[in-house]
Design an enzyme around this catalytic site. Structure first.
Site: not given
Lengths: 207, 295, 375
Positions: B32, B241, B244, B266, B272
């Site tokens: 980080g 979606c 899908c 998506c 997808c």
């Protein structure tokens, strides 16, 4: 000491790809501390250096890195000539000034005397590479921290008690710290400053 | 390898790669924390992925399989451009499938399919400093990180709560890494934040024009900032979606006519596709699909 | 009909083909050659070399051609090429005192050793469009005597710097303490800038900085946002030789020469407890004939010295982080233009957030109204 040409050996056959592969091995062990990997991209190493140590230096060192060598290595013409020739890294006498310190397990510098970086730039610390007699995943040290899902076992042979104690204690100073690579033959592992080390028990720690 | 371009493998010279590799190793050792590095000029503009590209160029090897996504999709123009750059300069194999990629360079998304050990996710980062819009000075933010002085961010988020009843940050949502450094996750939607924590893959971040590299090693705690009484939460949609039928992925809103009718699909195109192959269908699956941008 | 955004590869190819056609323009008109650009647009070439950080007029001209004359795009092309060049060595410091001068102007002294040399300039031209250039006529050439004078000057002795004349009297600060050796400056293309940055790093940054940005900043500093209203001690343009010491020789050899413009500003300084009042310096240098650039660098450079001279930092022009982080046109252009990239995902996140906040506000208002009605 100048470069002795009779000591020179070949480096990587394919420097671009081999440097990348060795770096990926270094990245793997640094990001998954205590994992053991083999690196095998050279035919030989200068007398006195293990192949894994030699490959790390070829991959990571260059004119921008100041390097300190422990006394036996610093007195070894083959080591110095090849580092100078292949890496062109400046060698420093004082380990406190080194970006990389390379040491034999029996000649470890005091951790406290290395560069730990500063609170604002903890990345400016020394990276220590240690050549040890054996590395294994036997239960000895139990490691935990970033890069380790639960815990991981690691045994590093041949470390002086005082150094082990100092390494374990050094975790308290995070984010300051010394990141370490451990080399044995073709084997390589690493312990960054984030890895907590728990000795299995006091009796075994002493062996 | 088709590297007959007059440039080194993966464009960057070896000394630059070594410098970047050393910075990556330090980044991994201090999760980080933003490591300054001697960022190079890349032949793409700053802000278009030069940081991610420098990281990819330093990490990639002949054996890698590279996937590049922008907004979750493999076929957006910038993803295409970056993928081509590496296919051209490094001659590596590329893929659109998350499952088979060893390296994934991304802008703004984490794939929906969970990443595995030994995959590396490389984020393009425009502004790496999470505190930048609170304190524009590098000299000051550096001190704040050194002292873990992150109160100002808590105050900013709390002002949102006071005004809106919520933390109103929806992307680029700050996180704490390994309980020590506050980190900018890059402008991914906060929907993706939970995926960062304890991820088995290594996550690397490159900011080109700010010249910073940072990292989250595998299996590292990444926590999104929040308050006890206002816990972190992610976006959700009432819709699924249209292609899908997924009701659990991040959805893009698409305007379908002049009256502002819309549908949701998506954002992760590979995910997808995978679902459609598995037999999942959405409400618009039978609609004819046209291609734009092929003028 | 649902429209999937597909076909990115083909779209990019087509876009680039269109761009090439557009760049060529009407094919009935003769194509512009790189030599023509180099010879006839030399000031544009100089700008590209300065901000591109490479002294190569031919490649700078090529970049301008390839970029359809867009200076920022051309600079970017040259920069990206520069990154990949290997370094053979580092030159010795240039000695601009030994410059073969073609133009030299001082605003501080009417005359001095070496004299004022007007050389070639747009200054004092009346900015009236010259329609004879439109009529494809041959441009007026300089009379013989002007050419002869200019050649004689270039061949003549170099002249001392004006600011060194002031230095003899101790009226102006030393650039460095007597006896201090040359320091090897940090290379900002190899290492990131850390703040506060030392003067050599600041100057490197400014010299490759965007001319327009620096011009405006220096204008602001002269108008009071930076307490900088100096005198132009000297501005000189001419050729300077570049020397290199090869390892195997151990002594300097000349490897070429570069055309440079150097600006030295004289600024006031009221002195401090330790120092008597004296003038201070602002310095700028640039490749080619780039007076505006060199002067802007010198002005901003001086403004940025506020902190080291103990002046109060009040304005953005005096603020290192503000100025140095934003000078680079390649970075600035990249970041501004990246807004053209898709941001669907972030925007979708914001849409979701704003819809939710609005919905909640409506709900709150409704429940308050209901409560009031119930009460």
């Amino acid at each position: 000491m100048a470069v002795s040409s009779h000591e020179l050996i070949a480096g990587f056959t394919d420097p671009v790809q081999a440097s990348q592969q060795v770096f990926r091995a270094a990245l793997k062990v640094m990001s998954e501390p205590g994992t053991l990997v083999d690196v095998d991209y050279v035919e030989e190493a200068p007398k006195g250096l293990d192949q894994s140590t030699w490959q790390l230096t070829l991959s990571l060192l260059d004119p921008d890195t100041r390097v300190w060598l422990s006394p036996t290595l610093a007195a070894n013409d083959a080591v110095i000539s090849n580092l100078r020739f292949h890496c062109q890294c400046p060698l420093v006498e004082n380990h406190g000034e080194a970006d990389f310190a390379i040491a034999l397990h029996s000649e470890l510098p005091l951790l406290a005397e290395l560069n730990w970086g500063s609170a604002e730039y903890p990345d400016r610390s020394t990276t220590l590479m240690v050549q040890v007699p054996a590395l294994s995943a036997e239960p000895f040290w139990t490691l935990s921290g970033p890069g380790i899902e639960h815990t991981r076992s690691l045994r590093i042979a041949g470390l002086p008690d005082a150094f082990r104690a100092e390494l374990i204690k050094s975790r308290q100073r995070f984010p300051l710290g010394i990141d370490t690579f451990w080399c044995c033959g073709n084997q390589l592992t690493a312990l960054p400053r984030t890895t907590a080390i728990e000795p299995l028990n006091t009796a075994q720690e002493a062996c | 390898m088709s590297t007959a371009t007059g440039y080194n493998f993966a464009y960057l010279d070896e000394q630059s790669k070594r410098m970047i590799r050393r910075a990556i190793l330090k980044g991994v050792a201090i999760p980080g924390y933003q490591v300054p590095f001697g960022g190079r000029e890349m032949p793409l503009p700053h802000g278009w992925g030069t940081g991610g590209m420098q990281v990819t160029a330093s990490v990639i090897g002949e054996a890698d399989k590279l996937k590049v996504i922008d907004q979750g999709a493999d076929d957006t123009t910038n993803a295409v451009s970056i993928r081509r750059f590496f296919a051209h300069t490094a001659g590596v194999e590329t893929t659109e499938q998350t499952a088979e990629a060893t390296l994934i360079q991304t802008r703004h998304r984490i794939p929906e399919r969970p990443l595995q050990a030994d995959q590396i996710l490389i984020y393009q980062v425009p502004i790496p400093e999470p505190l930048r819009f609170i304190e524009p000075r590098e000299s000051e933010t550096r001190k704040m990180h050194a002292l873990s002085e992150y109160g100002a961010m808590q105050v900013k988020l709390y002002e949102d709560v006071a005004r809106f009843g919520h933390i109103a940050t929806s992307y680029d949502y700050p996180v704490m890494v390994n309980n020590r450094y506050m980190m900018d996750p890059s402008p991914i939607p906060k929907f993706d934040n939970p995926k960062m924590s304890m991820m088995p893959a290594l996550q690397l971040f490159g900011a080109g024009f700010e010249k910073r590299i940072y990292a989250v090693p595998p299996f590292t705690q990444v926590e999104s900032l929040d308050f006890d009484d206002h816990p972190f939460e992610v976006q959700s949609w009432d819709e699924a979606c249209a292609i899908c039928g997924s009701d659990h992925s991040f959805l893009d809103e698409v305007i379908t006519d002049d009256n502002g009718s819309k549908m949701f699909v998506c954002s992760d195109t590979d995910y997808c596709r995978e679902r459609v192959e598995q037999g999942f269908v959405g409400t618009a699956a039978d609609l004819p699909i046209a291609e734009v941008g092929t003028n | 009909m649902y429209v999937a955004v597909k076909g990115g590869e083909k779209a990019i190819d087509n876009a680039h083909a269109l761009m090439r056609t557009q760049r060529r323009g009407d094919s009935a008109i003769a194509e512009l050659s790189v030599d023509q650009i180099r010879q006839q647009l030399p000031l544009a070439v100089d700008r590209v070399m300065n901000e591109g950080s490479v002294y190569d007029p031919e490649l700078a001209a090529l970049a301008l051609k390839q970029a359809s004359g867009d200076a920022v795009e051309a600079i970017f092309l040259l920069r990206a090429y520069r990154t990949t060049l290997p370094r053979f060595g580092y030159s010795e410091p240039l000695d601009t005192e030994q410059m073969q001068i073609e133009r030299r102007i001082s605003g501080t002294f009417k005359d001095m050793p070496g004299g004022q040399i007007l050389g070639s300039t747009y200054d004092y031209t009346h900015r009236l469009l010259d329609f004879s250039l439109l009529a494809a006529g041959e441009a007026e050439v300089a009379p013989e005597e002007a050419n002869a004078l200019s050649e004689a000057l270039a061949a003549g002795n170099s002249c001392p710097r004006v600011l060194e004349l002031l230095n003899k009297e101790g009226l102006i600060e030393q650039s460095r303490e007597a006896g201090t050796p040359d320091e090897v400056p940090r290379d900002l293309t190899r290492e990131p800038v850390n703040y506060p940055a030392e003067r050599a790093v600041r100057l490197q940054n400014l010299i490759r900085g965007d001319e327009g940005f620096l011009l405006s900043l220096s204008y602001a500093s002269m108008r009071g946002y930076g307490d900088s209203h100096p005198f132009s001690g000297e501005m000189r343009t001419g050729r300077v030789s570049v020397e290199l010491v090869p390892e195997e020789l151990g002594f300097p050899i000349e490897v070429g020469e570069v055309l440079l413009t150097e600006s030295e500003m004289v600024n006031q300084f009221h002195g401090s407890k330790e120092l008597p009042p004296q003038f201070t310096r602002g310095y700028g240098i640039a490749f080619g004939r780039a007076e505006r650039k060199a002067m802007s660098v010198a002005l901003v450079e001086r403004a940025l010295r506020a902190e080291e001279l103990g002046e109060e930092v009040l304005y953005p022009t005096q603020d290192q982080e503000f100025v140095l982080s934003h000078t680079d046109c390649v970075s600035a252009n990249g970041f501004v233009s990246h807004l053209k990239l898709p941001h669907y995902v972030d925007f979708q996140s914001e849409l979701e957030m704003i819809r939710r906040l609005r919905k909640e506000q409506v709900q709150r208002t409704e429940s308050t109204t209901k409560e009031e009605a119930d009460a």
